[in-house]
Design a protein around this motif. Structure first.
Motif, PDB file in Angstrom:
ATOM      1  N   GLY A 334      -9.784 -19.495  18.533  1.00 34.54           N
ATOM      2  CA  GLY A 334     -10.157 -20.734  19.198  1.00 34.54           C
ATOM      3  C   GLY A 334     -11.210 -21.464  18.394  1.00 34.54           C
ATOM      4  N   ASP A 335     -12.300 -21.865  19.076  1.00 30.24           N
ATOM      5  CA  ASP A 335     -13.325 -22.643  18.388  1.00 30.24           C
ATOM      6  C   ASP A 335     -14.580 -21.832  18.099  1.00 30.24           C
ATOM      7  N   ARG A 336     -14.430 -20.505  17.967  1.00 31.48           N
ATOM      8  CA  ARG A 336     -15.587 -19.697  17.611  1.00 31.48           C
ATOM      9  C   ARG A 336     -15.170 -18.469  16.811  1.00 31.48           C
ATOM     10  N   PHE A 337     -16.143 -17.906  16.125  1.00 33.13           N
ATOM     11  CA  PHE A 337     -15.922 -16.655  15.406  1.00 33.13           C
ATOM     12  C   PHE A 337     -16.197 -15.516  16.385  1.00 33.13           C
ATOM     13  N   THR A 338     -15.168 -14.717  16.615  1.00 31.51           N
ATOM     14  CA  THR A 338     -15.299 -13.638  17.591  1.00 31.51           C
ATOM     15  C   THR A 338     -15.689 -12.312  16.960  1.00 31.51           C
ATOM     16  N   GLY A 339     -15.624 -12.223  15.636  1.00 27.73           N
ATOM     17  CA  GLY A 339     -15.975 -10.973  14.979  1.00 27.73           C
ATOM     18  C   GLY A 339     -15.630 -11.003  13.516  1.00 27.73           C
ATOM     19  N   ARG A 340     -15.466  -9.817  12.962  1.00 25.47           N
ATOM     20  CA  ARG A 340     -15.126  -9.668  11.547  1.00 25.47           C
ATOM     21  C   ARG A 340     -14.316  -8.393  11.379  1.00 25.47           C
ATOM     22  N   LEU A 341     -13.605  -8.317  10.264  1.00 22.67           N
ATOM     23  CA  LEU A 341     -12.610  -7.255  10.114  1.00 22.67           C
ATOM     24  C   LEU A 341     -12.530  -6.825   8.659  1.00 22.67           C
ATOM     25  N   GLU A 342     -12.365  -5.520   8.464  1.00 20.46           N
ATOM     26  CA  GLU A 342     -12.159  -4.983   7.112  1.00 20.46           C
ATOM     27  C   GLU A 342     -10.763  -4.376   7.040  1.00 20.46           C
ATOM     28  N   ALA A 343      -9.968  -4.888   6.123  1.00 18.25           N
ATOM     29  CA  ALA A 343      -8.598  -4.400   5.964  1.00 18.25           C
ATOM     30  C   ALA A 343      -8.294  -4.170   4.483  1.00 18.25           C
ATOM     31  N   VAL A 344      -7.460  -3.186   4.223  1.00 19.81           N
ATOM     32  CA  VAL A 344      -7.065  -2.842   2.859  1.00 19.81           C
ATOM     33  C   VAL A 344      -5.553  -2.670   2.822  1.00 19.81           C
ATOM     34  N   CYS A 345      -4.930  -3.191   1.784  1.00 18.41           N
ATOM     35  CA  CYS A 345      -3.480  -3.031   1.631  1.00 18.41           C
ATOM     36  C   CYS A 345      -3.169  -1.742   0.875  1.00 18.41           C
ATOM     37  N   ASP A 346      -2.353  -0.925   1.474  1.00 20.93           N
ATOM     38  CA  ASP A 346      -1.779   0.225   0.778  1.00 20.93           C
ATOM     39  C   ASP A 346      -0.412  -0.238   0.284  1.00 20.93           C
ATOM     40  N   ARG A 347      -0.371  -0.733  -0.944  1.00 20.77           N
ATOM     41  CA  ARG A 347       0.852  -1.360  -1.446  1.00 20.77           C
ATOM     42  C   ARG A 347       1.958  -0.342  -1.705  1.00 20.77           C
ATOM     43  N   GLU A 349       2.574   2.374   0.152  1.00 24.13           N
ATOM     44  CA  GLU A 349       3.171   2.672   1.455  1.00 24.13           C
ATOM     45  C   GLU A 349       3.546   1.417   2.228  1.00 24.13           C
ATOM     46  N   LYS A 350       3.216   0.254   1.676  1.00 22.55           N
ATOM     47  CA  LYS A 350       3.484  -1.039   2.308  1.00 22.55           C
ATOM     48  C   LYS A 350       2.916  -1.102   3.727  1.00 22.55           C
ATOM     49  N   LYS A 351       1.652  -0.733   3.830  1.00 25.05           N
ATOM     50  CA  LYS A 351       0.996  -0.807   5.132  1.00 25.05           C
ATOM     51  C   LYS A 351      -0.370  -1.470   4.990  1.00 25.05           C
ATOM     52  N   LEU A 352      -0.742  -2.215   6.005  1.00 21.47           N
ATOM     53  CA  LEU A 352      -2.061  -2.826   6.069  1.00 21.47           C
ATOM     54  C   LEU A 352      -2.942  -1.911   6.907  1.00 21.47           C
ATOM     55  N   VAL A 353      -3.963  -1.364   6.290  1.00 16.72           N
ATOM     56  CA  VAL A 353      -4.860  -0.442   6.981  1.00 16.72           C
ATOM     57  C   VAL A 353      -6.093  -1.207   7.447  1.00 16.72           C
ATOM     58  N   VAL A 354      -6.274  -1.296   8.752  1.00 15.12           N
ATOM     59  CA  VAL A 354      -7.456  -1.941   9.320  1.00 15.12           C
ATOM     60  C   VAL A 354      -8.516  -0.869   9.493  1.00 15.12           C
ATOM     61  N   ARG A 355      -9.534  -0.935   8.646  1.00 13.08           N
ATOM     62  CA  ARG A 355     -10.571   0.092   8.687  1.00 13.08           C
ATOM     63  C   ARG A 355     -11.483  -0.078   9.889  1.00 13.08           C
ATOM     64  N   ARG A 356     -11.906  -1.330  10.132  1.00  7.55           N
ATOM     65  CA  ARG A 356     -12.804  -1.573  11.255  1.00  7.55           C
ATOM     66  C   ARG A 356     -12.688  -3.013  11.739  1.00  7.55           C
ATOM     67  N   ILE A 357     -12.895  -3.187  13.021  1.00  5.13           N
ATOM     68  CA  ILE A 357     -13.062  -4.506  13.625  1.00  5.13           C
ATOM     69  C   ILE A 357     -14.397  -4.497  14.353  1.00  5.13           C
ATOM     70  N   TRP A 358     -15.252  -5.445  14.017  1.00  9.07           N
ATOM     71  CA  TRP A 358     -16.531  -5.588  14.708  1.00  9.07           C
ATOM     72  C   TRP A 358     -16.483  -6.880  15.532  1.00  9.07           C
ATOM     73  N   TYR A 359     -16.529  -6.787  16.836  1.00 11.15           N
ATOM     74  CA  TYR A 359     -16.604  -7.986  17.670  1.00 11.15           C
ATOM     75  C   TYR A 359     -18.067  -8.375  17.862  1.00 11.15           C
ATOM     76  N   GLU A 360     -18.324  -9.666  18.018  1.00  5.76           N
ATOM     77  CA  GLU A 360     -19.682 -10.136  18.283  1.00  5.76           C
ATOM     78  C   GLU A 360     -20.184  -9.555  19.603  1.00  5.76           C
ATOM     79  N   THR A 361     -21.500  -9.436  19.732  1.00  5.15           N
ATOM     80  CA  THR A 361     -22.092  -8.755  20.885  1.00  5.15           C
ATOM     81  C   THR A 361     -21.728  -9.416  22.210  1.00  5.15           C
ATOM     82  N   ASP A 362     -21.508 -10.729  22.205  1.00  6.07           N
ATOM     83  CA  ASP A 362     -21.192 -11.421  23.458  1.00  6.07           C
ATOM     84  C   ASP A 362     -19.703 -11.634  23.653  1.00  6.07           C
TER      85      ASP A 362
END
Length: 400
Positions: A334-347, A349-362
């Motif tokens: 929407g109109d705000r940043f809700t968090g941040r994400l770290e992802a790495v491609c395992d080319r 195995e053709k998979k996207l590995v999401v290491r972590r998702i950090w949502y904002e405190t509110d």
């Protein structure tokens, strides 16, 4: 008297996101959409790191419907509607902007590190390319070490890069991160190569650069900012004089955002977009992952002031001082940043590995947000040539 526009914080956020094509229906489609966005932005910043897409690709995948990496490559090295050069540091520009970069090329002709050593081998390199075609630094045998920008390097590399900076050569194509250079005269139209400097003087060039950066970010203030990085960076007083000139010429508008002390500025041609935003028309939310060097994020303090989002690209931060990770992407919903994400491609195995998702405190990741993030990750995996998404154990972290 110059016109002043007053808007709320939310209207300012929506103005930026709508201009960037990050909220509501997609505005940019296919290869033409890539050209349209780069034309609007002036440039997109290039960085070679590729854990889940290079920076320029990440900028485009968040805005261009069904963007594919090969589309950008074709526009650069087959169609040649785009080219690699300097703007916001190393960047990707519309080829039609070649004449506007003439002052940068001249500065490198007049002086550069290891200038004399490069001049001594210039004719040999030009003749080699003319006879045998594009080359990379490994194809040349100038092995003497010379002074270069980051550390001493082979003369072969320094010479090719200097001739590229000067405009004698352009990047013909890339194989991975290896650049192959060809003669500019074989890759660009004569009318571009022969075009004169379009700026009458330094003041006209500075005005063009400031106007271009304001249009690239969407809203900017007259303050020190990474948004001004690049060739021809202005001192505070010089920049202020340019702002006064642009206001007097009615090329920019002053925008006062409720709760902010300093005025922001937008290009005057965006006035219709401001009028749309001030009507508070509902805009369908989108969930997108942004690039670490995204045009929208060029002024991190401005993003903190408008969105309440504190983002630092920690790739060069010592491990002990990192709060998150080396290649963490902002998560927009929407109109705000809700968090941040770290992802790495395992080319492999053709998979996207999401290491972590950090949502904002509110932010409470309710079912609507989680569904939007899930859909975003599926699209992001497809963009990276991955068939599925894998969430690492413990990937959902408490608020940042």
């Amino acid at each position: 008297m110059t016109e002043t526009v007053r808007i709320t914080n939310q209207q300012a956020r929506r103005f930026l996101l709508l201009k960037h094509g990050l909220i509501g229906p997609y505005r940019f489609y296919g290869k033409q959409g890539i050209l349209d966005f780069v034309g609007q932005a002036g440039c997109i910043q290039f960085d070679p790191v590729d854990t889940c897409g290079k920076n320029a690709e990440l900028v485009l995948q968040s805005r261009v419907k069904d963007f594919r990496k090969d589309q950008l490559y074709d526009l650069l090295y087959t169609d040649r509607d785009l080219f690699d050069y300097f703007d916001k540091n190393l960047a990707i520009l519309r080829t039609e902007d070649w004449p506007h970069c003439s002052r940068i090329r001249v500065s490198y002709r007049e002086g550069c590190r290891s200038h004399r050593e490069v001049d001594a081998v210039r004719a040999t390199i030009i003749e080699r390319i003319r006879e045998q075609g594009p080359v990379c630094s490994a194809d040349l045998e100038f092995d003497t070490k010379v002074a270069w920008f980051w550390q001493d390097t082979r003369l072969s590399r320094a010479a090719l890069e200097t001739l590229y900076f000067r405009g004698d050569l352009v990047v013909h194509h890339k194989e991975g991160t290896i650049k192959y250079y060809d003669l500019a005269e074989r890759c660009l139209a004569p009318e571009l190569l022969d075009a004169p400097d379009p700026f009458a003087d330094d003041a006209a060039y500075a005005a063009w650069r400031v106007l271009r950066r304001i249009g690239s970010v969407g809203l900017l203030w007259n303050r020190a900012s990474d948004a001004w990085l690049g060739e021809g960076r202005l001192k505070s007083g010089e920049r202020g004089a340019v702002f006064d000139q642009l206001l007097g010429d009615r090329k920019i508008l002053a925008v006062h955002v409720a709760g902010m002390k300093d005025p922001l500025y937008c290009v005057a041609s965006d006035r219709p977009l401001l009028d749309v935003i001030r009507q508070d028309t509902p805009l369908a939310p989108r969930c997108e992952l942004l690039a670490p060097l995204d045009n929208l994020l060029w002024d991190r303090r401005l993003i903190r002031s408008l969105f309440g989002f504190d983002y630092t690209w920690e790739i060069y931060t010592p491990a002990a001082k990192r709060r998150y990770g080396t290649y963490v992407l902002p998560l927009l919903f929407g109109d705000r940043f809700t968090g941040r994400l770290e992802a790495v491609c395992d080319r492999k195995e053709k998979k996207l590995v999401v290491r972590r998702i950090w949502y904002e405190t509110d932010v409470q990741p309710d079912s609507r947000l989680q569904e939007a993030v899930g859909d975003c990750l599926v699209r992001f995996a497809h963009f990276n040539g991955c068939s599925h998404v894998v969430l690492a154990e413990g990937s959902h972290e408490p608020g940042a």
